[in-house]
Every structure is written in C-alpha cells, then in structure tokens.
Design an enzyme around this catalytic site. Structure first.
Site, PDB file in Angstrom:
ATOM      1  N   ARG A  46      -0.835  -2.897  -6.714  1.00  0.00           N
ATOM      2  CA  ARG A  46      -1.159  -3.985  -5.786  1.00  0.00           C
ATOM      3  C   ARG A  46      -2.091  -4.987  -6.456  1.00  0.00           C
ATOM      4  O   ARG A  46      -1.880  -6.202  -6.375  1.00  0.00           O
ATOM      5  CB  ARG A  46      -1.807  -3.363  -4.547  1.00  0.00           C
ATOM      6  CG  ARG A  46      -2.129  -4.276  -3.410  1.00  0.00           C
ATOM      7  CD  ARG A  46      -2.596  -3.412  -2.239  1.00  0.00           C
ATOM      8  NE  ARG A  46      -3.150  -4.193  -1.151  1.00  0.00           N
ATOM      9  CZ  ARG A  46      -2.442  -4.772  -0.204  1.00  0.00           C
ATOM     10  NH1 ARG A  46      -1.118  -4.708  -0.240  1.00  0.00           N
ATOM     11  NH2 ARG A  46      -3.023  -5.447   0.770  1.00  0.00           N
ATOM     12  N   LYS A 106      -1.821  -2.563   7.715  1.00  0.00           N
ATOM     13  CA  LYS A 106      -3.053  -2.195   8.422  1.00  0.00           C
ATOM     14  C   LYS A 106      -3.251  -3.049   9.666  1.00  0.00           C
ATOM     15  O   LYS A 106      -3.877  -2.619  10.631  1.00  0.00           O
ATOM     16  CB  LYS A 106      -4.257  -2.363   7.487  1.00  0.00           C
ATOM     17  CG  LYS A 106      -4.322  -1.354   6.369  1.00  0.00           C
ATOM     18  CD  LYS A 106      -5.396  -1.701   5.365  1.00  0.00           C
ATOM     19  CE  LYS A 106      -6.781  -1.683   5.980  1.00  0.00           C
ATOM     20  NZ  LYS A 106      -7.830  -1.938   4.970  1.00  0.00           N
ATOM     21  N   HIS A 117      -3.316  -9.570   3.810  1.00  0.00           N
ATOM     22  CA  HIS A 117      -4.743  -9.690   4.110  1.00  0.00           C
ATOM     23  C   HIS A 117      -4.937 -10.558   5.345  1.00  0.00           C
ATOM     24  O   HIS A 117      -4.293 -11.599   5.486  1.00  0.00           O
ATOM     25  CB  HIS A 117      -5.492 -10.320   2.933  1.00  0.00           C
ATOM     26  CG  HIS A 117      -5.610  -9.401   1.754  1.00  0.00           C
ATOM     27  ND1 HIS A 117      -5.929  -9.860   0.491  1.00  0.00           N
ATOM     28  CD2 HIS A 117      -5.441  -8.054   1.635  1.00  0.00           C
ATOM     29  CE1 HIS A 117      -5.961  -8.831  -0.345  1.00  0.00           C
ATOM     30  NE2 HIS A 117      -5.669  -7.733   0.331  1.00  0.00           N
ATOM     31  N   ARG A 166       0.857  -1.182   0.000  1.00  0.00           N
ATOM     32  CA  ARG A 166       0.000   0.000   0.000  1.00  0.00           C
ATOM     33  C   ARG A 166       0.897   1.237   0.000  1.00  0.00           C
ATOM     34  O   ARG A 166       2.026   1.197   0.486  1.00  0.00           O
ATOM     35  CB  ARG A 166      -0.909   0.008   1.229  1.00  0.00           C
ATOM     36  CG  ARG A 166      -1.808  -1.220   1.357  1.00  0.00           C
ATOM     37  CD  ARG A 166      -2.589  -1.168   2.666  1.00  0.00           C
ATOM     38  NE  ARG A 166      -3.466  -2.334   2.825  1.00  0.00           N
ATOM     39  CZ  ARG A 166      -3.104  -3.469   3.428  1.00  0.00           C
ATOM     40  NH1 ARG A 166      -1.880  -3.590   3.919  1.00  0.00           N
ATOM     41  NH2 ARG A 166      -3.954  -4.477   3.534  1.00  0.00           N
ATOM     42  N   HIS A 206      -3.075   1.881  -5.877  1.00  0.00           N
ATOM     43  CA  HIS A 206      -3.560   0.531  -5.594  1.00  0.00           C
ATOM     44  C   HIS A 206      -3.567  -0.355  -6.835  1.00  0.00           C
ATOM     45  O   HIS A 206      -3.620  -1.585  -6.708  1.00  0.00           O
ATOM     46  CB  HIS A 206      -4.966   0.599  -4.988  1.00  0.00           C
ATOM     47  CG  HIS A 206      -5.047  -0.017  -3.622  1.00  0.00           C
ATOM     48  ND1 HIS A 206      -4.251   0.389  -2.574  1.00  0.00           N
ATOM     49  CD2 HIS A 206      -5.820  -1.028  -3.131  1.00  0.00           C
ATOM     50  CE1 HIS A 206      -4.545  -0.334  -1.508  1.00  0.00           C
ATOM     51  NE2 HIS A 206      -5.486  -1.206  -1.816  1.00  0.00           N
ATOM     52  N   TYR A 257      -9.886 -11.400  -6.078  1.00  0.00           N
ATOM     53  CA  TYR A 257      -8.979 -11.563  -7.217  1.00  0.00           C
ATOM     54  C   TYR A 257      -9.281 -12.829  -8.010  1.00  0.00           C
ATOM     55  O   TYR A 257      -8.821 -12.978  -9.137  1.00  0.00           O
ATOM     56  CB  TYR A 257      -7.521 -11.578  -6.733  1.00  0.00           C
ATOM     57  CG  TYR A 257      -7.111 -10.254  -6.162  1.00  0.00           C
ATOM     58  CD1 TYR A 257      -6.885  -9.156  -6.988  1.00  0.00           C
ATOM     59  CD2 TYR A 257      -6.977 -10.079  -4.793  1.00  0.00           C
ATOM     60  CE1 TYR A 257      -6.535  -7.930  -6.461  1.00  0.00           C
ATOM     61  CE2 TYR A 257      -6.626  -8.852  -4.257  1.00  0.00           C
ATOM     62  CZ  TYR A 257      -6.408  -7.789  -5.099  1.00  0.00           C
ATOM     63  OH  TYR A 257      -6.064  -6.570  -4.574  1.00  0.00           O
TER      64      TYR A 257
END
Length: 409
Positions: free
Chosen positions: A357, A284, A380, A260, A354, A389
């Site tokens: 990514r 995150k 994730h 990110r 993004h 995806y």
C-alpha cells in the site's frame, strides 16, 4: 434399519438423543467446509455417539457445554483416537452457529485474587456495557497486568491505588509498545478505573491520571516495498499450482490497488463488476469503488476459473485446507506475504502487507498524482492521513517549494 446421512454413507441405526435432529445438517456443514468423506463420516459417528450418551445422562440440548464433551471422551469404552476431541469441538461450534446451545463461557473454578477482579470487570463490559468480544479480549490482559504490577500475588485493595501507581505502570508498559498498542493500554486502564470508581472501590478519579499517549501521526515515513521487489516477488510465484494462483492474485491486488489485507480477504464475488471493470471494496470507512486494472482482473479470473475450490462461500479467496472457507481475518494473507518474501530472499523494509500500500502511494506521488488522488485510491477520509506520503519523495517536494521574497530568479 440404516440411517442415510447422505448419498455416500449411512449409520447402522437412526441416531437418538438431543443432537439427533442435527446429525444430517452437521454432515452438510462439514462437507461445505471441505472435509473429506472419511473425516466427515468419523465426525458424524462421534456426534451420534455423543448424542446417545447425552440421552443416557438426561442432558438436554440447551444444557450442552464443553465440559460434557470432555466427560463423554472419558466415559467411552473405545480408546480415544486422534481427532475425537476435534470432532466434538466442531459439533459444538456447529450447534452454536445454529443457536442450539449457548456460547461457551470459560470458568476458572479456583481463580486468583487478580483473576476474580478481571472476571468481574469482564462481566461488566459484556453485560452492562455490551462491548464487543474483541474489545474485551484487548482490555483483559491490560487490567490483569496492572493489578499484578501493583499487588503481585497478595490481597487486592483497590482503595489503596494512587495516581503514581497508574503513571508508573503506563510508563513501564508502553515503553516497549507501538502507538496503537500503547493507546489500547491507556484506554483499557481508563475504562477499568472508571468502572472501579462506579462500583465505589475507589473514590478518586484515577482515570484522569492515566497519561495521554502522544499521537505524532506524521512522525515516521511509511516503509514501502520497491517496485522491482514487487515484480520479483510476483514472478517467483508458481501460478501453475492452485495455491500459487491464489497467492499471486491476492498479492497483485495488494500491490496494484493498494488495498488493506482485510479488504482483500473480505472481497466477495458480487463485489466485482466484470462488465464495467469496477471493484467494490469494504474499507474502514464504508464501501469504496475502484477501477479494476486488467492484470488484477485477469489474475482473479484465472484463480476463479482454474484454482478456486467449489464452495458455497461468496468470498473470492478461500483457504486451501479444511475447513474450506474464506479467511477468518487478515493474518492469513500476512502469512502468505511473509512466506513469499522469505522464499524469494527479498530484504523488504517490513514483512507485513501494508508495505505494498505504501509502495503504490509512493509510486503515484513520483508519477505526479496529487495527495487527493492518492487518498481517493487508498480510501483515506482525511487528506492529513495521505499527507505522510509527501515526506517520501524529496525531489517531488522541491518542485513545490516557493522562492523566498527577493530571491534571485
């Protein structure tokens, strides 16, 4: 008697007043942020003059605020010059960083009826709820828009609010917003209506009337930049310039590691283990350690060796203009990407960071990586986040389809 601020310049006499003891630290603060000798000298002179004026007016250190800076500029005999206002803003920012003066609170001396309610709500969020400044910044305009929508410029009576007012506002407001912004609107509105009920301004639980924004997290396919466009973009960057050297390393980290933008700009020197070839990422959900690809490591090392300004900051990537420091937020990297795409003439699906990514995840999927492996690289927490995806590559999905019972083999 001269007063030496540092080895490069001195004041004609020692400074006086409440800011006097901060003159030398202020000069060091400016130098650390990349300001040149002339700029630093001018700002220090302004700070010394301001300190003398404060002494004459009997204003103590803890009482200093932005209003005093404005009054000083008006009272000075000298004609204001370009940069005088900025110098005092920098001084006040420095003093706040040292906890020498209080944080500035913006005061509207003649607030409208709407603004009075917004300010009271803001004080509640800050003092009673102890919410972060960013949360307050997000909530304020929503409440302001809601009150203006319902009452306009007239008198405000929250007791007149009805559930229909709430739903009408949300329907009109969120129709133009993406999912994230729409959720901020509904969350802020629930917070304000709960606050109004707590105060006794309303008796009904109108917070319950705020519609829920549907969260179809798998409803759209990620927009990914193509591999050829990534190569073309990187090839277009002039790595012989300090800025190009930095931009190349940052964009390569986006593309090869799937980071990110916030993770790239917050990288610190201690996050890279050059011996083990590993890199720690502040994601995150905490820290995540990844292998450091050779080309990314070489690009970062090249920037650190040839192009990074000498600076006390531990951030890997620094701004190229004063104040020289790490990027304040991810928007700086977003601007770099947008400029690079425009310069190269690449018609990418989106202009944000993004897309790199998404591009890495799509390439990994096509290369046979599992959703678990992709999720581990992207940081994730849940496989559902990575599952989006799986919609990207239909050919890969067909290989996973099971035959119907009784179908010819």
């Amino acid at each position: 008697m001269k007063y030496f601020v540092n080895a490069d310049f001195a004041l004609s006499r020692p400074p006086e007043g409440p800011v006097a003891i901060y003159i030398i630290p202020f000069a060091e603060w400016l130098v650390d942020r990349g300001y040149g000798l002339v700029s630093t000298r001018n700002q220090v002179l302004m700070a010394a003059g301001f300190s003398s004026w404060l002494r004459q007016k009997g204003i103590g250190l803890s009482d200093i605020n932005g209003e005093h800076a404005g009054r000083y500029l008006l009272d000075r005999v000298q004609r204001p010059k370009l940069g005088d206002d900025a110098a005092l803003r920098h001084l006040l920012a420095f003093l706040r960083s040292q906890n020498a003066i209080a944080e500035e609170i913006e005061v509207d001396h003649n607030p409208s009826a709407v603004e009075q309610h917004v300010q009271a709500y803001e004080r509640h969020l800050r003092d009673a709820r102890a919410l972060s400044r960013q949360t307050i910044i997000n909530y304020r305009p929503v409440v302001r828009d809601f009150l203006s929508f319902r009452f306009g410029d007239g008198e405000i009576s929250l007791a007149q609010l009805r559930a229909a007012d709430v739903t009408d506002f949300v329907q009109k407001k969120v129709s133009r917003l993406n999912m994230r912004r729409a959720k901020i609107v509904t969350t802020a509105l629930r917070s304000f209506l709960s606050y109004a009920r707590y105060r006794g301004d309303i008796t009904s639980d109108l917070a319950a009337a705020v519609p829920i924004v549907a969260n179809w997290s798998l409803s759209s396919i990620p927009r990914a930049i193509g591999r050829d466009d990534v190569s073309r973009l990187l090839s277009s960057i002039d790595r012989d310039t300090p800025i190009g050297c930095r931009d190349y390393a940052m964009i390569l980290a986006l593309a090869r590691l799937g980071l990110r933008s916030s993770e790239v700009v917050t990288l610190e020197l201690d996050d890279i283990d050059w011996v083990a070839g590993r890199i720690r990422v502040r994601g995150k959900h905490g820290r995540n350690e990844l292998p450091l690809p050779a080309d990314v490591g070489e690009a970062i090392a090249d920037y650190l060796w040839r192009a990074r300004p000498r600076n006390a900051s531990r951030r890997v990537f620094l701004r190229d203009k004063a104040p020289i420091r790490g990027f304040v937020g991810p928007s700086g990297l977003g601007s770099i990407v947008r400029r690079s795409l425009k310069r190269t003439g690449i018609d990418s699906p989106t202009k944000g960071t993004h897309q790199f990514r998404h591009g890495l995840a799509s390439e990994m999927l096509r290369g046979g990586a599992s959703l678990g492996e992709i999720g581990e690289v992207l940081g994730h927490r849940h496989v559902q986040t990575t599952a989006i995806y799986a919609k990207v590559d239909l050919d890969a999905l067909r290989t996973l389809a099971l035959p119907w019972p009784g179908e010819a083999q």
